[in-house]
Design an enzyme around this catalytic site. Structure first.
Site, PDB file in Angstrom:
ATOM      1  N   ASP A 325       0.858  -1.187   0.000  1.00 42.77           N
ATOM      2  CA  ASP A 325       0.000   0.000   0.000  1.00 42.77           C
ATOM      3  C   ASP A 325       0.891   1.232   0.000  1.00 42.77           C
ATOM      4  O   ASP A 325       1.848   1.305   0.769  1.00 42.77           O
ATOM      5  CB  ASP A 325      -0.879  -0.021   1.263  1.00 42.77           C
ATOM      6  CG  ASP A 325      -2.054   0.924   1.200  1.00 42.77           C
ATOM      7  OD1 ASP A 325      -1.890   2.041   0.679  1.00 42.77           O
ATOM      8  OD2 ASP A 325      -3.139   0.559   1.685  1.00 42.77           O
ATOM      9  N   ARG A 327      -0.608   4.425   0.092  1.00 40.41           N
ATOM     10  CA  ARG A 327      -1.425   5.571   0.485  1.00 40.41           C
ATOM     11  C   ARG A 327      -0.820   6.296   1.689  1.00 40.41           C
ATOM     12  O   ARG A 327      -0.996   7.494   1.844  1.00 40.41           O
ATOM     13  CB  ARG A 327      -2.847   5.119   0.823  1.00 40.41           C
ATOM     14  CG  ARG A 327      -3.664   4.770  -0.395  1.00 40.41           C
ATOM     15  CD  ARG A 327      -4.997   4.190  -0.003  1.00 40.41           C
ATOM     16  NE  ARG A 327      -4.862   2.894   0.648  1.00 40.41           N
ATOM     17  CZ  ARG A 327      -5.883   2.169   1.095  1.00 40.41           C
ATOM     18  NH1 ARG A 327      -7.115   2.648   0.987  1.00 40.41           N
ATOM     19  NH2 ARG A 327      -5.690   0.991   1.646  1.00 40.41           N
TER      20      ARG A 327
END
Length: 414
Positions: A325, A327
């Site tokens: 990930d 983000r």
């Protein structure tokens, strides 16, 4: 545009006297200073990068195609925010907000004298009024979960909202601190990984503000905007990361659109009860890995031996992208601080990363609201069970590794 002007290429600028210095976190807008990242008055620039984020490249195409005058200055007549937001105490804490300009919607109000002198200052935030309408809200009305009140929610499913668009504005010392690296290292990596797009990252250490060429975010407000940030007024919130396939086209491999619409539903409920609701929509497609990478991962998940399985959900992403990930929710709380929010009564999210980022930045989360089981698409059970096992919030059972292996999605050719 003259031939002489178009042939002159400025690779970088050099340290010198900054006409309008930025003092990040100062309480008065005048003391903080305007963000100037336009090319019309190169001597006034006090920030690296350019406005409009990822859309700055389209501006370059418009200029190259002779459709746009490179010296055009925006006429800001009648563009003031439809609702006033702030200032809040968090605006004056240089550690609370590092990824947006809190004064970005008040350019005409706070820097009108500089605009009158020809300094090209552009807003990085805009606030307007709108209506939204989604089929799921009509379904909620039909099911009796939502009841039209004629103001916030109409009988036809229209919802009255205020919305704000925010472009990213990075205070580099603060960004570096959030990610646990030195500012020099951050600047060097940004310069290298963007193919040397912004030389001033490494040549102008006196410029501490950077407008990166990435997407920003949109906020949708439900109810009285002036009550947002008032601890005595209950607020429901969903912080949502973009998923075009699900959010727009209804792909059922993930829970993104169902969770988004569920979040909107509880925001409407909160507003109808005299509270407020806020949806934050971040442009972070495919966990900020991008849609091409996301689709490659889909193929890898569905073509692996045994098909798409919850026990290999994160591993397949790492195989393609090198990371689960990107983000990185370290910057996410900034927009919550911009709104003056210190307490979220109902947080429509199961993400441990979002919850931890909020609470570690000093924002209280009173209740975490999971998506109802009946809103989870069958093919999205792979994602949901994998996330629960990885630490996502749930009031239910967390599967063992052996049990996860039995949770499977559809094959690629179905």
């Amino acid at each position: 545009m003259s031939e002489k002007k178009s042939s002159a290429i400025r690779l970088t600028t050099h340290p010198g006297v900054i006409s309008h210095p930025i003092q990040w976190g100062k309480e008065a807008a005048k003391d903080r200073g305007p963000i100037i990242a336009t090319m019309t008055n190169i001597g006034d620039r006090n920030a690296i990068g350019t406005h409009s984020g990822a859309y700055s490249v389209y501006r370059a195409l418009a200029i190259a195609g002779k459709a746009l005058d490179p010296d055009h200055k925006a006429d800001l007549t009648n563009t003031a925010p439809a609702e006033a937001i702030g200032p809040h105490a968090q605006w004056f804490d240089p550690k609370k907000i590092v990824s947006l300009d809190p004064w970005g919607a008040m350019i005409s109000e706070k820097f009108g004298d500089l605009l009158a002198k020809g300094v090209d200052i552009k807003p990085t935030i805009a606030v307007t009024k709108a209506h939204i309408n989604m089929p799921e809200l009509k379904d909620a009305i039909t099911a009796g979960r939502l009841i039209p009140d004629g103001e916030i929610l109409k009988k036809n499913g229209d919802v009255t909202v205020t919305k704000a668009a925010i472009e990213p504005v990075w205070f580099l010392p603060g960004i570096a601190e959030r990610f646990g690296c030195s500012e020099a290292e951050l600047r060097q990596v940004l310069f290298q990984q963007t193919g040397g797009m912004f030389p001033e990252l490494v040549t102008r250490h006196d410029l501490e503000v950077f407008l990166p060429p990435i997407g920003g975010l949109t906020i949708y407000f439900f109810g009285d905007v002036s009550k947002v940030g008032n601890r005595e007024v209950p607020i429901s919130m969903r912080i949502h990361d973009e998923c075009n396939g699900s959010d727009v086209f209804g792909s059922d491999i993930c829970t993104c659109r169902p969770y988004l619409t569920h979040g909107i539903e509880i925001c409407i409920e909160s507003a109808q009860k005299g509270g407020t609701g806020v949806i934050v929509y971040n442009r972070k497609e495919g966990r900020a890995l991008g849609e091409v990478t996301k689709f490659l991962v889909y193929n890898a998940r569905k073509r692996q031996e045994g098909g798409d399985r919850a026990d290999t959900y994160f591993h397949r992403t790492e195989c393609v992208a090198g990371v689960q990930d990107m983000r990185f929710q370290q910057l996410m709380p900034d927009v919550v601080h911009w709104l003056g929010i210190t307490k979220i009564d109902r947080f429509a999210s199961m993400s441990d990363m979002k919850f931890n980022a909020l609470t570690q930045s000093g924002i209280e989360v009173m209740e975490r609201v999971a998506i109802p089981d009946d809103l989870v698409p069958q093919d999205a059970s792979v994602e949901m069970e994998a996330k629960k096992a990885a630490g996502y919030f749930t009031a239910g059972k967390v599967m063992s590794k052996e049990e996860l292996a039995s949770v499977k999605g559809r094959a690629l050719d179905e």
